[in-house]
Design an enzyme around this catalytic site. Structure first.
Site, PDB file in Angstrom:
ATOM      1  N   ARG A  36       0.850  -0.357  -6.219  1.00  0.00           N
ATOM      2  CA  ARG A  36      -0.417  -1.471  -5.301  1.00  0.00           C
ATOM      3  C   ARG A  36      -1.643  -0.645  -5.489  1.00  0.00           C
ATOM      4  NH1 ARG A  36       1.298  -4.061  -0.648  1.00  0.00           N
ATOM      5  NH2 ARG A  36       3.019  -2.799  -0.443  1.00  0.00           N
ATOM      6  N   LEU A  39      -3.527   2.754  -1.459  1.00  0.00           N
ATOM      7  CA  LEU A  39      -2.388   3.695  -1.002  1.00  0.00           C
ATOM      8  C   LEU A  39      -2.037   3.085   0.364  1.00  0.00           C
ATOM      9  CD1 LEU A  39      -3.977   7.040  -2.114  1.00  0.00           C
ATOM     10  CD2 LEU A  39      -2.011   5.912  -2.958  1.00  0.00           C
ATOM     11  N   THR A  42       3.517  -0.918   2.786  1.00  0.00           N
ATOM     12  CA  THR A  42       3.472  -1.991   3.596  1.00  0.00           C
ATOM     13  C   THR A  42       2.702  -1.858   4.771  1.00  0.00           C
ATOM     14  OG1 THR A  42       5.639  -2.418   2.677  1.00  0.00           O
ATOM     15  CG2 THR A  42       5.197  -3.676   4.734  1.00  0.00           C
ATOM     16  N   TYR A 185      10.727  -8.487  15.851  1.00  0.00           N
ATOM     17  CA  TYR A 185       9.674  -8.211  16.426  1.00  0.00           C
ATOM     18  C   TYR A 185       8.397  -8.652  15.282  1.00  0.00           C
ATOM     19  CZ  TYR A 185       8.906  -4.374  12.914  1.00  0.00           C
ATOM     20  OH  TYR A 185       8.649  -3.697  11.911  1.00  0.00           O
ATOM     21  N   GLY A 187       8.569 -11.499  13.616  1.00  0.00           N
ATOM     22  CA  GLY A 187       8.260 -12.928  13.981  1.00  0.00           C
ATOM     23  C   GLY A 187       7.460 -13.237  15.434  1.00  0.00           C
ATOM     24  N   LEU A 188       7.625 -12.261  16.342  1.00  0.00           N
ATOM     25  CA  LEU A 188       7.261 -12.759  17.568  1.00  0.00           C
ATOM     26  C   LEU A 188       5.764 -12.015  17.688  1.00  0.00           C
ATOM     27  CD1 LEU A 188      10.306 -11.855  20.003  1.00  0.00           C
ATOM     28  CD2 LEU A 188       9.512 -14.063  19.221  1.00  0.00           C
ATOM     29  N   GLU A 189       5.635 -10.904  17.006  1.00  0.00           N
ATOM     30  CA  GLU A 189       4.290 -10.411  16.912  1.00  0.00           C
ATOM     31  C   GLU A 189       3.217 -11.671  16.383  1.00  0.00           C
ATOM     32  OE1 GLU A 189       4.586  -5.530  16.900  1.00  0.00           O
ATOM     33  OE2 GLU A 189       3.754  -6.505  15.184  1.00  0.00           O
ATOM     34  N   ALA A 323       7.681   2.593  10.531  1.00  0.00           N
ATOM     35  CA  ALA A 323       6.736   3.794   9.713  1.00  0.00           C
ATOM     36  C   ALA A 323       7.073   5.177  10.333  1.00  0.00           C
ATOM     37  CB  ALA A 323       5.408   2.993  10.229  1.00  0.00           C
ATOM     38  N   HIS A 447      -2.911   9.070  39.246  1.00  0.00           N
ATOM     39  CA  HIS A 447      -3.219   7.818  40.093  1.00  0.00           C
ATOM     40  C   HIS A 447      -4.725   7.433  39.810  1.00  0.00           C
ATOM     41  CE1 HIS A 447      -3.026   4.837  43.482  1.00  0.00           C
ATOM     42  NE2 HIS A 447      -4.245   5.411  43.720  1.00  0.00           N
TER      43      HIS A 447
HETATM   44  C1  LIG Z   1       4.381  -7.233   9.372  1.00  0.00           C
HETATM   45  C2  LIG Z   1       4.780  -5.978   9.361  1.00  0.00           C
HETATM   46  C3  LIG Z   1       4.419  -5.569  10.651  1.00  0.00           C
HETATM   47  C4  LIG Z   1       5.000  -4.025  11.162  1.00  0.00           C
HETATM   48  N1  LIG Z   1       4.621  -3.470  12.041  1.00  0.00           N
HETATM   49  C5  LIG Z   1       5.202  -2.257  12.338  1.00  0.00           C
HETATM   50  C6  LIG Z   1       4.617  -1.511  13.324  1.00  0.00           C
HETATM   51  O1  LIG Z   1       4.084  -1.853  14.119  1.00  0.00           O
HETATM   52  N2  LIG Z   1       5.285  -0.153  13.487  1.00  0.00           N
HETATM   53  C7  LIG Z   1       6.276   0.264  12.849  1.00  0.00           C
HETATM   54  O2  LIG Z   1       6.584   1.253  12.848  1.00  0.00           O
HETATM   55  N3  LIG Z   1       6.288  -0.425  11.635  1.00  0.00           N
HETATM   56  C8  LIG Z   1       6.062  -1.669  11.463  1.00  0.00           C
HETATM   57  N4  LIG Z   1       6.351  -2.321  10.114  1.00  0.00           N
HETATM   58  C9  LIG Z   1       7.269  -1.672   9.322  1.00  0.00           C
HETATM   59  C10 LIG Z   1       6.722  -0.810   8.481  1.00  0.00           C
HETATM   60  O3  LIG Z   1       5.642  -1.208   7.838  1.00  0.00           O
HETATM   61  C11 LIG Z   1       7.733  -0.024   7.462  1.00  0.00           C
HETATM   62  O4  LIG Z   1       8.736   0.449   8.172  1.00  0.00           O
HETATM   63  C12 LIG Z   1       7.141   1.115   6.791  1.00  0.00           C
HETATM   64  O5  LIG Z   1       5.917   0.649   5.886  1.00  0.00           O
HETATM   65  C13 LIG Z   1       8.151   1.592   5.682  1.00  0.00           C
HETATM   66  O6  LIG Z   1       7.425   2.887   5.065  1.00  0.00           O
HETATM   67  P1  LIG Z   1       7.914   3.272   3.550  1.00  0.00           P
HETATM   68  O7  LIG Z   1       7.190   4.417   3.398  1.00  0.00           O
HETATM   69  O8  LIG Z   1       9.451   3.523   3.491  1.00  0.00           O
HETATM   70  O9  LIG Z   1       7.627   1.879   2.714  1.00  0.00           O
HETATM   71  P2  LIG Z   1       6.423   1.061   2.339  1.00  0.00           P
HETATM   72  O10 LIG Z   1       5.584   1.333   3.438  1.00  0.00           O
HETATM   73  O11 LIG Z   1       7.124  -0.211   2.417  1.00  0.00           O
HETATM   74  O12 LIG Z   1       5.973   1.728   1.170  1.00  0.00           O
HETATM   75  C14 LIG Z   1       6.401   1.532  -0.194  1.00  0.00           C
HETATM   76  C15 LIG Z   1       5.498   1.713  -1.306  1.00  0.00           C
HETATM   77  O13 LIG Z   1       6.151   1.840  -2.304  1.00  0.00           O
HETATM   78  C16 LIG Z   1       5.417   1.182  -3.589  1.00  0.00           C
HETATM   79  N5  LIG Z   1       6.616   1.127  -4.591  1.00  0.00           N
HETATM   80  C17 LIG Z   1       7.543   0.468  -4.550  1.00  0.00           C
HETATM   81  N6  LIG Z   1       8.135   0.665  -5.739  1.00  0.00           N
HETATM   82  C18 LIG Z   1       7.395   1.357  -6.391  1.00  0.00           C
HETATM   83  C19 LIG Z   1       7.407   1.803  -7.810  1.00  0.00           C
HETATM   84  N7  LIG Z   1       8.442   1.600  -8.605  1.00  0.00           N
HETATM   85  N8  LIG Z   1       6.589   2.872  -8.246  1.00  0.00           N
HETATM   86  C20 LIG Z   1       5.331   3.006  -7.659  1.00  0.00           C
HETATM   87  N9  LIG Z   1       5.206   2.524  -6.216  1.00  0.00           N
HETATM   88  C21 LIG Z   1       6.394   1.874  -5.854  1.00  0.00           C
HETATM   89  C22 LIG Z   1       5.282  -0.102  -2.754  1.00  0.00           C
HETATM   90  O14 LIG Z   1       4.032  -0.649  -3.554  1.00  0.00           O
HETATM   91  C23 LIG Z   1       4.566   0.458  -1.227  1.00  0.00           C
HETATM   92  O15 LIG Z   1       3.316   0.505  -1.558  1.00  0.00           O
HETATM   93  C24 LIG Z   1       5.777  -3.534   9.956  1.00  0.00           C
HETATM   94  C25 LIG Z   1       6.178  -4.325   8.502  1.00  0.00           C
HETATM   95  C26 LIG Z   1       5.793  -5.600   8.626  1.00  0.00           C
HETATM   96  C27 LIG Z   1       6.395  -6.315   7.353  1.00  0.00           C
END
Ligand SMILES: Cc1cc2nc3c(=O)[nH]c(=O)nc-3n(C[C@H](O)[C@H](O)[C@H](O)COP(=O)(O)OP(=O)(O)OC[C@H]3O[C@@H](n4cnc5c(N)ncnc54)[C@H](O)[C@@H]3O)c2cc1C
Length: 468
Positions: A36, A39, A42, A185, A187-189, A323, A447
């Site tokens: 992406r 940095l 998601t 969560y 969908g509801l947010e 996350a 309190h």
């Molecule tokens: C709308 C939404 C709201 C959310 N809200 C929350 C929240 O409030 N609290 C919470 O705890 N979680 C939340 N989440 C979930 C949370 O975003 C994920 O659990 C978390 O981001 C997972 O982290 P990760 O590091 O495993 O992967 P990701 O954050 O998905 O990161 C993976 C990264 O790897 C990169 N990538 C993939 N393949 C390659 C490759 N081959 N080479 C180089 N780069 C690559 C992608 O581009 C991406 O940037 C939410 C998710 C969504 C969709």
């Protein structure tokens, strides 16, 4: 540029970037590959952060419209400027993704820009946006490629009318009618966001409760609150298909119990039916073992089936897709590679839904405890009886603590409150230290605070709450 590393992380989401930072702190020569532009994965770009920005702004707007006047804060006219709201969201995302860039520089982590793929002998090939390939060698590789949205059979996400969460975080116009498929969560947010901005929102959920897996008691109360806020629900209903006609979507669904068929015409459809592991072709070609849900199988050391290749975060077959779970795994895996005792306690992972009120849980639900044949006691305390909540006109929800009948050890907690997401940390720490409900009940809580409801719920486990 240096081509040999102690550790290369693929993906810079909360799992990947935290893993890279911890690994650099431990003295490893570290690189992180990200396909992406920015940095943070998601979470920072299209997940946690932009959704919380919109939740915050929409709540302020809603309060200004519906509550300020009653409090004596009189405003003549409240206007909504969606493009300003979206710009504010973008600014927050940019600040935080730049923050990760700064942390990489500070920790001397090499940021490899492009798509990473692993070939034999621990070589990572990075293909940049111009198609140029560079090879890097690593003693250890951590896969943290995250997850991507899933859709329903026969429903193609076009990110225009039928959108995933990514599309629903960037509507250019407030939809008059929005159908949300999936009462989890995400969908509801997003239902809350668009409903507060003025959309008529209808949620269709396959199961007979929202937030499947949550304490039933809590989920029922939460449903009542959301309905009162004007969100419509069809539970126990299966979406058959979504058709597009004259720039509108027609959603057809059927009730699982009585087979009654219904259709809704709307401007936008958000498909929020879950996410799947982001598995690259390289992982398949290398023969890394996957589970039946196509997630990477790891052992307790986060090792995949191939030596020196580890995996963490949403892409693995452990824990919820959150996350903070990914972050803790990022720290643990670096420490394990460094020969330390990295560990993640999967029994104590808090989970928060950032609606208004928020819903937060940690530990087991009452249903799970029953299933495990554990004898238990429950203490519940409503915010109606909490002085700070009353002062703030913020009385919906309760604290529910479940403790072991014999040992009094806290087994699970659920909170519905405007501050639930912050309050749940106290309970997570209590559970990490193996606290009993009596320990919480005998801890002085300031309190007037919402947290006093936690102490009262703990007292209620022993049937001696003071204010209820
Ligand atoms: C709308 C939404 C709201 C959310 N809200 C929350 C929240 O409030 N609290 C919470 O705890 N979680 C939340 N989440 C979930 C949370 O975003 C994920 O659990 C978390 O981001 C997972 O982290 P990760 O590091 O495993 O992967 P990701 O954050 O998905 O990161 C993976 C990264 O790897 C990169 N990538 C993939 N393949 C390659 C490759 N081959 N080479 C180089 N780069 C690559 C992608 O581009 C991406 O940037 C939410 C998710 C969504 C969709």
């Amino acid at each position: 540029m240096e081509n040999n590393f102690d550790l290369i992380v693929i993906g810079s989401g909360p799992g990947g970037y935290v893993c890279a930072i911890r690994s650099a702190q431990l003295g490893f020569k570290t690189a992180c590959v990200e396909s992406r532009e920015t940095l943070g994965g998601t979470c920072l770009n299209i997940g946690c952060i932009p959704s919380k920005s919109l939740l915050n702004t929409s709540e302020i707007y809603h309060k200004a419209q519906k509550e300020f006047n009653n409090l004596g804060v009189e405003a003549e006219k409240i206007n909504l400027n969606l493009s300003k709201i979206m710009n504010n969201k973008k600014k927050s995302v940019l600040t935080l993704t730049k923050g990760v860039e700064f942390l990489f520089k500070k920790n001397k982590i090499v940021h490899l820009k492009g798509k990473g793929s692993i070939s034999k002998n621990n070589v990572v090939t990075v293909t940049d946006s111009m198609g140029k390939k560079n090879n890097y060698k690593a003693k250890n590789i951590v896969i943290s490629t995250g997850s991507i949205p899933t859709s329903l059979k026969g429903t193609k996400i076009d990110e225009k009318i039928i959108v995933s969460s990514t599309g629903a975080l960037s509507f250019e116009k407030i939809p008059d009618e929005l159908v949300v498929i999936g009462g989890g969560y995400i969908g509801l947010e997003l239902s809350s966001v668009w409903s507060r901005f003025g959309s008529k929102v209808h949620v269709i959920e396959f199961l007979d409760q929202i937030i499947p897996g949550m304490d039933k008691d809590v989920s029922e109360e939460f449903l009542k609150i959301l309905k009162k806020q004007g969100i419509n629900f069809s539970l126990d209903s299966k979406v058959k298909d979504v058709k597009i006609l004259n720039n509108k979507a027609i959603v057809s669904f059927i009730n699982n119990k009585n087979s009654k068929k219904e259709t809704i015409k709307c401007d936008k459809v958000l498909v929020a039916v879950g996410r799947k592991a982001n598995i690259g072709q390289d992982i398949i070609d290398l023969g890394i073992s996957l589970d039946k849900n196509n997630k990477i199988k790891v052992n307790e050391k986060f090792e995949t089936s191939i030596k020196n290749i580890y995996a963490i975060g949403d892409v693995i077959n452990k824990g919820p897709m959150l996350a903070h779970k990914a972050e803790d795994e990022g720290i643990a895996v670096s420490e394990i590679i460094a020969g330390q005792a990295g560990h993640v306690n999967y029994n104590v992972i808090p989970s928060v839904i950032y609606t208004s009120p928020e819903v937060a849980t940690v530990g087991k639900t009452e249903e799970q405890i029953k299933k495990d044949n554990i004898k238990y006691k429950v203490g519940k305390f409503p915010f109606l009886a909490n002085s700070r909540a009353r002062v703030n006109n913020d009385t919906s929800g309760f604290v529910k603590i479940i403790a072991d009948e014999k040992t009094d050890k806290v087994l699970g907690v659920s909170i519905i409150s405007s501050l639930a997401g912050t309050m749940i940390a106290e309970l997570a720490i209590a559970m990490e230290f193996g606290a009993s409900s009596e320990d919480i009940a005998r801890t002085i809580h300031a309190h007037p605070t919402h947290s006093e409801a936690v102490k009262e719920a703990a007292l209620a486990v022993d049937k001696r709450p003071i204010h209820f």
